[in-house]
Scaffold this active site. Structure first.
Site: not given
Ligand code: F6R
Length: 610
Positions: A2, A605
Site C-alpha cells: 500500500c 500481466k
Molecule cells: C510469466 C508470467 C506468466 C504468469 C501466468 C499466470 O512471467 O508471469 O506466465 O505466471 O500468466 O498468471 P497468474 O499467476 O496471474 O495466474
C-alpha cells in the site's frame, strides 16, 4: 504494498494529498482514502477503486484543513471495499490512521478490545491499531501511538491523527518504509520517495521501531524507548522516475531485489518460534480432512505452473501422496479423474487468470475442495476457492513474474511441511530442521542477490544468440523451465527447457558449436547423470553455463562457467535459491538486447481470456 502520504503545513492539505496519491498509483492498489484535520472534525473520504473516484466523491468543495493523510490500499485483511479502505477510525470519529503492513495478532487484540467495549466496523487488521490508540489516549497522541504499537506484532508504517491535536501528525514504522520530507514551514510523510520528491529532497528515513511527531515546523524522532534522537536529514539526489523504481532502472530488478522482504511477509505469523512450528490454522482444515487427502492436483498457468511442478516433487517426496500438475487450459478439457479425498490446489498470482479460474470452477462443480494460492485479496480465485493461502508478495508490476513465483514456491513448502506436521508424516526433529531452513531462507536469498555481478558476463554471451537450452533433472528441471520462460518472455531468445536425460532422444541434434546451454546440476542424487548430459553437450561444442553447489568443484573443469549455490541447505530447498541467478540472467540478457524489460511484447500481466 500500500501507499501512504501525509502533509502538515500552511497550505490546504487536500490537493497535496491527492497529488501524492497520484504519485503512488504506479504501485497498484484497489481502494483509496484521505483524512483532513478540519477546524473541528477529522473529515474522512474513502472509496473502493481509483483516486479519481475519490476526487469525484470529494467534489468541488473539498475538505478544508492544513494537515491530513491519505492511503492507497492493496487489500490484505478483508476484500477491497469502502469500509475496509483507509483511513480507519476508532469508536469515536476523532482518531484515524492509515497503515501499510500486516498485524499478526490482530484477532486476539480485536477480541480483547471488543471485551473492553470497542465496536469494530471493518474486516481490517488496521482498525485494531485505531482502537488501541483510542484506548491508550490520555491527552497525548504521540504517547498513545507509542503505547499502541508496543501491543502489536507484525509489520507497519502508519500515520495517525486526532481531532483535538490538529497541529500534529504521529507516524511509526516497523519492517516497512516510511520517510519524512522536510519543507521549511511544512512537512510531508510518505512510504515512498516518489511522493516526497516533488516537494523536497531533504528526507528523514525512519528506522524500525521509531516513531515521529511531525508538526508544520518541526520533526521529532523517537527510538523504541521513546527517547528523542538527533539525526540529520539526508539529501536525496534521485529523480522521481527512479524513485518509483526504488532507484532501479526497471521494476523487474526492483522486484527481484524485494524477494527477501516478500518471503518475510509470506512467512509472517505462519512460521513460529524461529521456524520450529508451522501454523496454517488460517486454512481451517479439520484434522480428518488432512488425514484423508489421498491425491493432489495442482493447476496453474505459466510461471505459476512451474511453481506447481516444484510443489509436485516436494509433496510427493514428503507426504508420499500422488500429485498431478496440470496447465489450467489442459486440465479443463481432459476430463480429469477427480475422486473423493482429492485436494485441488490452484496457483495464480493475479487470481484473475481465465484458464485457472475455469479450472477452479470445474473442480468445484465436480465437488472437489479447492485451495487457492494467490497474491491478490478479493480476486476471483480468492473469492471462489474453498480455502485461500495468500502469498503476500505485494503488487508485482513487471510482467515477468519473479517475487510472486518465489513466494508461490515458499507457500508450497510451508503447505507441504504443515501437512506433514499435521499428518505426522515426518520426525519432529526433521520437521524442525525444515522449518528453520525456511525461516532462514530470506537471508540466503539476500546472499545470492549480493552476487548479482556474476551474471552480466554470462548474459552478454547469451544475448548474442537467438536460441538457448536449459537443462536439469528432477527439481532442477522444474527450475530450468522457469529460467527458460523468463529468458524467452523478456529477451525474445528462443529458450527450450529439457529434462537433461531427454536431450539424447531428439534435441541433441540442435546442439551446435557455441550454442548456450544453461545446465542446472544442483541436485546431488542425480549429479553423475547430469554430468554425463553436460559431457554430451560439450562433445558437440555447446557452451555450458553451469549452476551447481559448493562441493561440486569437479564440475568446473567440464563447463565454461559455473555459479555455486551454498551447500548449507538440503537439496530440496535449492529451487528457491537457484531461480534467482536465472532471473538475473533473463534480466541482464534482455537489457543487453535493448528489450523493454517490464513490458515485453504481446504479453499482459493478467491474462483474462481463455
Ligand atoms: C510469466 C508470467 C506468466 C504468469 C501466468 C499466470 O512471467 O508471469 O506466465 O505466471 O500468466 O498468471 P497468474 O499467476 O496471474 O495466474
Amino acid at each position: 504494498m500500500c501507499g501512504i502520504i501525509g502533509y502538515i503545513g500552511g497550505k490546504q492539505a487536500y490537493p497535496i494529498l491527492i497529488e501524492g496519491l497520484h504519485k503512488l498509483e504506479y504501485k497498484g492498489y484497489d481502494s483509496a482514502g484521505i483524512a483532513v484535520q478540519g477546524p473541528d472534525s477529522l473529515k474522512i473520504i474513502k472509496t473502493k477503486g481509483k483516486v479519481s473516484h475519490l476526487e469525484e466523491k470529494a467534489g468541488e468543495g473539498f475538505p478544508v484543513g492544513f494537515a491530513g493523510f491519505g492511503h492507497l490500499r492493496w487489500a490484505t485483511h478483508g476484500a477491497p471495499s469502502e469500509i475496509n479502505a483507509h483511513p480507519q477510525k476508532a469508536c469515536s470519529d476523532d482518531f484515524a490512521l492509515v497503515h501499510n503492513g500486516i498485524i499478526e495478532n490482530y484477532l486476539s487484540l480485536r477480541r480483547w478490545l471488543e471485551s473492553e467495549g470497542h465496536r469494530f466496523v471493518s474486516e481490517t487488521d488496521t482498525e485494531v491499531i485505531a482502537h488501541l490508540i483510542e484506548h491508550y489516549y490520555r491527552g497525548d497522541l504521540l504517547e498513545s501511538v507509542q503505547e499502541a504499537i508496543k501491543k502489536v506484532t507484525g509489520s507497519f508504517a502508519l500515520i495517525a491523527g486526532y481531532r483535538d491535536e490538529k497541529d500534529r501528525l504521529v507516524c511509526a514504522r516497523k519492517d516497512l518504509p516510511l520517510m519524512i520530507g522536510l519543507g521549511g514551514e511544512e512537512n510531508f510523510i510518505s512510504s515512498d520517495l516518489a511522493a516526497l520528491l516533488p516537494h523536497t529532497r531533504k528526507i528523514h528515513i525512519l528506522e524500525d521501531g521509531e516513531t515521529a511527531l511531525v508538526t508544520a515546523s518541526a520533526v521529532k524522532i523517537y527510538n523504541t524507548d521513546c527517547t528523542v534522537l538527533q539525526r540529520k536529514a539526508q539529501e536525496i539526489t534521485w529523480d522521481v522516475t527512479s524513485a518509483e523504481k526504488g532507484g532501479y532502472e526497471h521494476f523487474m530488478r526492483k522486484e527481484i531485489m524485494e524477494q527477501p522482504q516478500a518471503l518475510r511477509e509470506t512467512m509472517r505469523g505462519r512460521l513460529l518460534e524461529g521456524g520450529r512450528k508451522i501454523n496454517l490454522a488460517e486454512l481451517d482444515f479439520a484434522p480428518e480432512e488432512i488425514e484423508k487427502i489421498s491425491k493432489i492436483f495442482i493447476v496453474a498457468c505459466g510461471t505459476a505452473y512451474h511453481a506447481g511442478l516444484v510443489g509436485k516433487y516436494l509433496l510427493e517426496k514428503i507426504l508420499r501422496i500422488p500429485v498431478e500438475v496440470d496447465v489450467a487450459s489442459e486440465f479443463r478439457y481432459r476430463d480429469p479423474l477427480l475422486c473423493a479425498d482429492t485436494l485441488v490446489i490452484v496457483i495464480s498470482q493475479s487470481g484473475e487468470t481465465a484458464d485457472t479460474l475455469a479450472a477452479l470452477r470445474l473442480a468445484r462443480e465436480r465437488g472437489q475442495q479447492v485451495l487457492a494460492i494467490t497474491n491478490v485479496v478479493g480476486s476471483s480465485v480468492a473469492r471462489e476457492a474453498d480455502k485461500v493461502f495468500f502469498t503476500w508478495a505485494g503488487p508485482e508490476i513487471a510482467v515477468a513474474s519473479t517475487k510472486a513465483y518465489l513466494t508461490q514456491l515458499f507457500s508450497l513448502y510451508l503447505l507441504t511441511f504443515y501437512l506433514a506436521q499435521e499428518r505426522g508424516a515426518m520426525e519432529q526433529i526433521e520437521l524442525q530442521k525444515a522449518g528453520e531452513a525456511l525461516y532462514n531462507l530470506p537471508d540466503q536469498v539476500e546472499e545470492i542477490l549480493n552476487r548479482e555481478k556474476e551474471i552480466p558476463g554470462i548474459a552478454s554471451y547469451l544475448s548474442r544468440w537467438e536460441s538457448a537450452f536449459f537443462i536439469g533433472r528432477n527439481l532442477d528441471f522444474a527450475v530450468a523451465l522457469e529460467g527458460a520462460l523468463k529468458l524467452k518472455e523478456i529477451s525474445y531468445i528462443h529458450a527450450e527447457a529439457y529434462a537433461a536425460g531427454e536431450l539424447k532422444h531428439g534435441a541433441l541434434a540442435l546442439i551446435v558449436e557455441g550454442i548456450p546451454v544453461v545446465a542446472l546440476a544442483i541436485q546431488e542424487t542425480v549429479l553423475e547423470k547430469s554430468l554425463s548430459n553436460i559431457k554430451e553437450i560439450k562433445a558437440r561444442g555447446g557452451y555450458v553455463f553451469c549452476f551447481a553447489r559448493e562441493g561440486m568443484e569437479a564440475l568446473a573443469s567440464e563447463v565454461d562457467s559455473i555459479f555455486y549455490l551454498p551447500s548449507t541447505l538440503d537439496d530440496i530447498f535449492l529451487p528457491m535459491l537457484a531461480v534467482i541467478p536465472l532471473q538475473f540472467l533473463a534480466y541482464y540478457t534482455a537489457v543487453a538486447r535493448g528489450c523493454p524489460v517490464d513490458n515485453p511484447r504481446n504479453l499482459t500481466k493478467s491474462v483474462t481470456v481463455e
